[in-house]
Design an enzyme around this catalytic site. Structure first.
Site, PDB file in Angstrom:
ATOM      1  N   LYS A 114       0.632  -1.528   0.174  1.00  0.00           N
ATOM      2  CA  LYS A 114       0.264  -0.100   0.309  1.00  0.00           C
ATOM      3  C   LYS A 114       1.252   0.888   0.119  1.00  0.00           C
ATOM      4  O   LYS A 114       1.790   1.423   1.024  1.00  0.00           O
ATOM      5  CB  LYS A 114      -0.527   0.057   1.184  1.00  0.00           C
ATOM      6  CG  LYS A 114      -1.971   1.617   1.554  1.00  0.00           C
ATOM      7  CD  LYS A 114      -3.085   1.071   2.708  1.00  0.00           C
ATOM      8  CE  LYS A 114      -3.952   2.065   2.285  1.00  0.00           C
ATOM      9  NZ  LYS A 114      -3.617   3.320   2.242  1.00  0.00           N
ATOM     10  N   ARG A 148      -8.160  10.333  -7.380  1.00  0.00           N
ATOM     11  CA  ARG A 148      -9.186  10.218  -6.775  1.00  0.00           C
ATOM     12  C   ARG A 148     -10.858  11.057  -6.447  1.00  0.00           C
ATOM     13  O   ARG A 148     -11.519  10.953  -6.997  1.00  0.00           O
ATOM     14  CB  ARG A 148      -8.778   9.333  -5.735  1.00  0.00           C
ATOM     15  CG  ARG A 148      -9.782   8.658  -4.804  1.00  0.00           C
ATOM     16  CD  ARG A 148      -9.258   8.400  -3.485  1.00  0.00           C
ATOM     17  NE  ARG A 148     -10.428   8.057  -2.194  1.00  0.00           N
ATOM     18  CZ  ARG A 148      -9.736   7.258  -1.153  1.00  0.00           C
ATOM     19  NH1 ARG A 148      -8.819   6.810  -0.852  1.00  0.00           N
ATOM     20  NH2 ARG A 148     -10.541   7.769  -0.406  1.00  0.00           N
ATOM     21  N   GLU A 165      -0.495   4.101  -8.238  1.00  0.00           N
ATOM     22  CA  GLU A 165      -0.472   5.036  -6.627  1.00  0.00           C
ATOM     23  C   GLU A 165       0.601   5.496  -7.240  1.00  0.00           C
ATOM     24  O   GLU A 165       2.085   5.020  -7.740  1.00  0.00           O
ATOM     25  CB  GLU A 165      -0.518   4.484  -5.694  1.00  0.00           C
ATOM     26  CG  GLU A 165      -0.177   5.439  -4.038  1.00  0.00           C
ATOM     27  CD  GLU A 165      -1.622   5.501  -3.881  1.00  0.00           C
ATOM     28  OE1 GLU A 165      -2.606   5.471  -4.719  1.00  0.00           O
ATOM     29  OE2 GLU A 165      -1.872   6.395  -2.600  1.00  0.00           O
ATOM     30  N   PHE A 210      -1.531  -1.243 -10.529  1.00  0.00           N
ATOM     31  CA  PHE A 210      -2.286  -2.237 -10.024  1.00  0.00           C
ATOM     32  C   PHE A 210      -3.588  -2.738 -10.298  1.00  0.00           C
ATOM     33  O   PHE A 210      -4.122  -3.550 -10.440  1.00  0.00           O
ATOM     34  CB  PHE A 210      -2.039  -1.860  -8.509  1.00  0.00           C
ATOM     35  CG  PHE A 210      -3.220  -0.327  -8.550  1.00  0.00           C
ATOM     36  CD1 PHE A 210      -4.787  -0.484  -8.291  1.00  0.00           C
ATOM     37  CD2 PHE A 210      -2.448   0.327  -7.408  1.00  0.00           C
ATOM     38  CE1 PHE A 210      -5.347   1.437  -7.669  1.00  0.00           C
ATOM     39  CE2 PHE A 210      -2.883   1.546  -6.931  1.00  0.00           C
ATOM     40  CZ  PHE A 210      -4.332   2.090  -7.426  1.00  0.00           C
ATOM     41  N   ARG A 254     -16.973   0.685  -1.412  1.00  0.00           N
ATOM     42  CA  ARG A 254     -16.243  -0.204  -0.915  1.00  0.00           C
ATOM     43  C   ARG A 254     -16.973  -1.050  -0.346  1.00  0.00           C
ATOM     44  O   ARG A 254     -17.732  -1.038   0.397  1.00  0.00           O
ATOM     45  CB  ARG A 254     -15.735   1.224   1.314  1.00  0.00           C
ATOM     46  CG  ARG A 254     -15.088   1.828   0.420  1.00  0.00           C
ATOM     47  CD  ARG A 254     -14.970   2.624   2.148  1.00  0.00           C
ATOM     48  NE  ARG A 254     -15.103   4.015   2.267  1.00  0.00           N
ATOM     49  CZ  ARG A 254     -13.244   4.512   1.808  1.00  0.00           C
ATOM     50  NH1 ARG A 254     -12.430   3.319   1.620  1.00  0.00           N
ATOM     51  NH2 ARG A 254     -12.788   5.543   1.827  1.00  0.00           N
TER      52      ARG A 254
HETATM   53  P1  AMP Z   1      -7.269   5.077   1.917  1.00  0.00           P
HETATM   54  O1  AMP Z   1      -7.122   5.636   0.991  1.00  0.00           O
HETATM   55  O2  AMP Z   1      -6.689   4.185   3.125  1.00  0.00           O
HETATM   56  O3  AMP Z   1      -8.503   4.795   2.014  1.00  0.00           O
HETATM   57  O4  AMP Z   1      -7.027   3.043   0.703  1.00  0.00           O
HETATM   58  C1  AMP Z   1      -6.834   3.205   0.331  1.00  0.00           C
HETATM   59  C2  AMP Z   1      -6.135   4.165  -1.169  1.00  0.00           C
HETATM   60  O5  AMP Z   1      -4.799   3.282  -1.290  1.00  0.00           O
HETATM   61  C3  AMP Z   1      -6.900   3.909  -3.042  1.00  0.00           C
HETATM   62  O6  AMP Z   1      -7.220   4.898  -2.917  1.00  0.00           O
HETATM   63  C4  AMP Z   1      -5.037   3.937  -3.081  1.00  0.00           C
HETATM   64  O7  AMP Z   1      -4.615   5.117  -2.976  1.00  0.00           O
HETATM   65  C5  AMP Z   1      -3.845   3.423  -2.211  1.00  0.00           C
HETATM   66  N1  AMP Z   1      -3.356   2.787  -2.547  1.00  0.00           N
HETATM   67  C6  AMP Z   1      -2.060   2.587  -2.759  1.00  0.00           C
HETATM   68  N2  AMP Z   1      -1.532   1.504  -2.528  1.00  0.00           N
HETATM   69  C7  AMP Z   1      -2.416   0.422  -3.484  1.00  0.00           C
HETATM   70  C8  AMP Z   1      -2.801  -0.094  -4.616  1.00  0.00           C
HETATM   71  N3  AMP Z   1      -1.661  -0.982  -4.584  1.00  0.00           N
HETATM   72  N4  AMP Z   1      -3.560  -0.490  -4.685  1.00  0.00           N
HETATM   73  C9  AMP Z   1      -4.699  -0.292  -3.738  1.00  0.00           C
HETATM   74  N5  AMP Z   1      -4.937   0.993  -3.052  1.00  0.00           N
HETATM   75  C10 AMP Z   1      -3.426   1.338  -3.390  1.00  0.00           C
END
Ligand code: AMP
Length: 569
Positions: A257, A277, A307, A348, A424
């Site tokens: 991530k 996003r 990302e 990804f 989600r």
């Molecule tokens: P969050 O922002 O905490 O909801 O986490 C989701 C976000 O992580 C996604 O919208 C991407 O921007 C980011 N992200 C980072 N690495 C990845 C990955 N390998 N696959 C999907 N999302 C990723």
């Protein structure tokens, strides 16, 4: 259509808290609107003149509106400012002052929605020398023909602060109610889902309302992703821990991530578009990404996702997200910024390729296509690091490797799941280390605006250093408007007696109140006196049992900062 009709709707919405009643009334309004104004009213109900993803902004500041109000009502500017201070809302101020108007207009036409919309759009378009004067005259023209209530909403719309609480979901349900008559609950739900799906792919309710009215459900079902236009991306859910995430899927795929910005890269021939996003178009801010995408994407027609990280130009280590976000907002010096904060993109997913939408393909297939159409440029434009495993030991090693590589954690993905835009739905689960909470002191705040004008709305947090207090973040979440938990009103009441000094909307507060705060991360920051900033701080509770001398000190913040992301175990 008369603007006063829309104003009646605004008034109703402002005074009504029932979601259902709001929906009924908006639906009725949309149903009655002629097709030629339907798109416009759909935007105006949201307080907009362009869809939310558009870069077009009205770009008028409070100061200019104060001038316009003064000149159209005959009051002095300082009288307008006084009214503004009392209400925290220039819309209410103009309404009040127009009620007591000193200058009477002789001829007054009824304002039409088209006219208001046209002037607002012109405001967003004027640029360059003399643009301020043009803007003033565009707003003044509207106000001079407006009744006090109309002026209230014109001012609020111009300032992009409509404040009537029409959330996106309310508008979606209103469109459903306006143009479809679902018989039972399940049928109604299906209609709403269809509208939502169309909106995820074409995030502009003015267009969705028009399609709903003219082409019905069939038309909405046909809405598809378009290269060059933004869409709502699939979102991840939180997992309790790595074990839970790996257990959840039959065939889990773990990916690093990365801590950057999600980017959708669209290509059609030699044309490229990049969207975040939040649907911002960032194509012109990233000429370096254009170069990488040109070299690294083999397909001539596709939409891929990844990302994007800012990296240190020398070490190529990832930089804090804030550094990259400077580039996202940048309008000038773009080439220099690209050199100072070079990027790395970790890809990804692929959602569109060679004329085909890939939403219903399983991740395994999409990843396979992605691997075929990308020619990686190591360290710069590459596939996200991943491991397909059901073995928890292997998963843990991979997770620790991600942390040691200074990334946020991992995302565990279901290889058999399709791509669901905008939602989600549990196809992707994120796993990050949990940060310990901090007990901090409130040492400053800012008065809120609008409905919250009488409450303090955001709070400066400080940690201790000996007897001193050093700032380490600004908190506005975790506090409730009403109901259970700590409310803005509670906090304001407790902090008011501690106010030491006020300047404009900012107040300095004597260190007295200790709060327990959760956050996503600690970052180094030159903007706060402690040298650290909490990312996304959130109030958990007021620590009535603690005094400021019991608050956490900067040493603890330093230590937590070192420990996060595997910098130290
Ligand atoms: P969050 O922002 O905490 O909801 O986490 C989701 C976000 O992580 C996604 O919208 C991407 O921007 C980011 N992200 C980072 N690495 C990845 C990955 N390998 N696959 C999907 N999302 C990723």
């Amino acid at each position: 259509m008369k603007y006063s009709k829309l104003v009646d709707l605004y008034e109703y919405l402002e005074q009504t808290s029932s979601r259902l009643k709001k929906i009924e009334r908006i639906a009725d309004f949309l149903r009655k609107a002629e097709t030629s104004v339907l798109g416009k009213v759909t935007l105006l109900i949201q307080g907009r003149i362009y869809p939310s993803y558009s870069e077009m902004e009205i770009g008028v500041a409070d100061k200019m509106i104060i001038k316009v109000i003064a000149s159209s009502t005959g009051f002095q500017e300082n009288e307008v400012i006084r009214a503004f201070k009392e209400t925290g809302d220039l819309g209410l101020s103009v309404e009040k002052l127009m009620g007591k108007k000193k200058q009477k207009t002789l001829i007054s036409r009824e304002l039409g929605i088209e006219k208001v919309f046209e002037n607002l759009r012109k405001l967003a378009k004027v640029e360059g020398k003399g643009s301020q004067d043009v803007k003033v005259s565009l707003v003044r023209e509207l106000i001079s023909h407006a009744k006090p209530k109309e002026a209230k909403y014109i001012v609020r719309t111009v300032l992009e602060q409509l404040r009537i609480g029409v959330a996106e979901g309310v508008l979606r349900d209103s469109i459903a109610e306006a143009f479809f008559s679902g018989k039972d609950k399940e049928e109604k739900r299906e209609i709403v889902r269809t509208i939502e799906w169309a909106w995820f792919l074409r995030p502009d309710y003015s267009e969705i309302a028009r399609i709903a009215k003219e082409k019905g459900l069939k038309g909405l079902r046909k809405v598809s992703i378009e290269i060059g236009k933004p869409y709502h991306v699939l979102l991840a859910e939180k997992a309790k821990d790595l074990n839970e995430a790996v257990e959840k899927f039959e065939r889990p795929s773990l990916e690093f991530k990365y801590d950057g910005a999600r980017v959708s890269i669209h290509r059609k021939g030699e044309e490229f578009w990049f969207y975040t996003r939040r649907l911002e178009n960032i194509t012109s801010q990233f000429p370096d990404l254009l170069d990488l995408a040109r070299k690294g994407i083999k397909s001539k027609e596709c939409i891929i996702e990844g990302e994007m990280l800012g990296v240190d130009p020398k070490t190529r280590n990832p930089l804090p997200f804030q550094m990259l976000s400077q580039r996202i907002k940048r309008k000038y010096d773009i080439e220099r910024m690209a050199k100072e904060i070079p990027i790395q993109v970790n890809l990804f997913d692929v959602v569109f390729c060679n004329g085909r939408n890939l939403f219903s393909e399983p991740l395994e297939k999409r990843r396979g296509i992605l691997e075929k159409i990308v020619k990686p440029i190591p360290g710069k434009f590459q596939l996200a690091e991943r491991l397909v495993t059901k073995d928890i030991k292997e998963a843990e090693d991979f997770y620790n490797r991600a942390l040691r590589a200074k990334q946020e954690g991992v995302i565990v993905k279901n290889l058999d799941a399709k791509y669901q835009p905008g939602r989600r739905v549990g196809y992707w689960l994120k796993v990050k280390p949990i940060m310990e909470t901090l007990d901090l002191v409130i040492t400053g705040a800012e008065w809120g605006t609008g409905k919250r004008a009488n409450w303090l709305g955001s709070f400066i947090l400080s940690c201790r250093k000996g007897d001193e207090f050093l700032e380490c973040g600004m908190m506005g979440t975790g506090i409730k408007e009403k109901g259970e938990g700590v409310t803005f009103e509670d906090l304001t009441k407790q902090l008011k007696p501690c106010i030491e000094d006020e300047k404009g909307k900012s107040v300095r507060i004597k260190p007295k109140i200790v709060v327990e705060v959760a956050y996503e991360e600690i970052q180094k920051s030159p903007n706060y006196s402690s040298g650290y900033a909490l990312r996304f701080p959130r109030l958990l509770r007021i620590r009535v049992d603690k005094s400021p001398s019991d608050a956490d000190d900067v040493g603890r913040i330093e230590k937590l900062h070192r420990q996060q992301r595997g910098r130290e175990f």
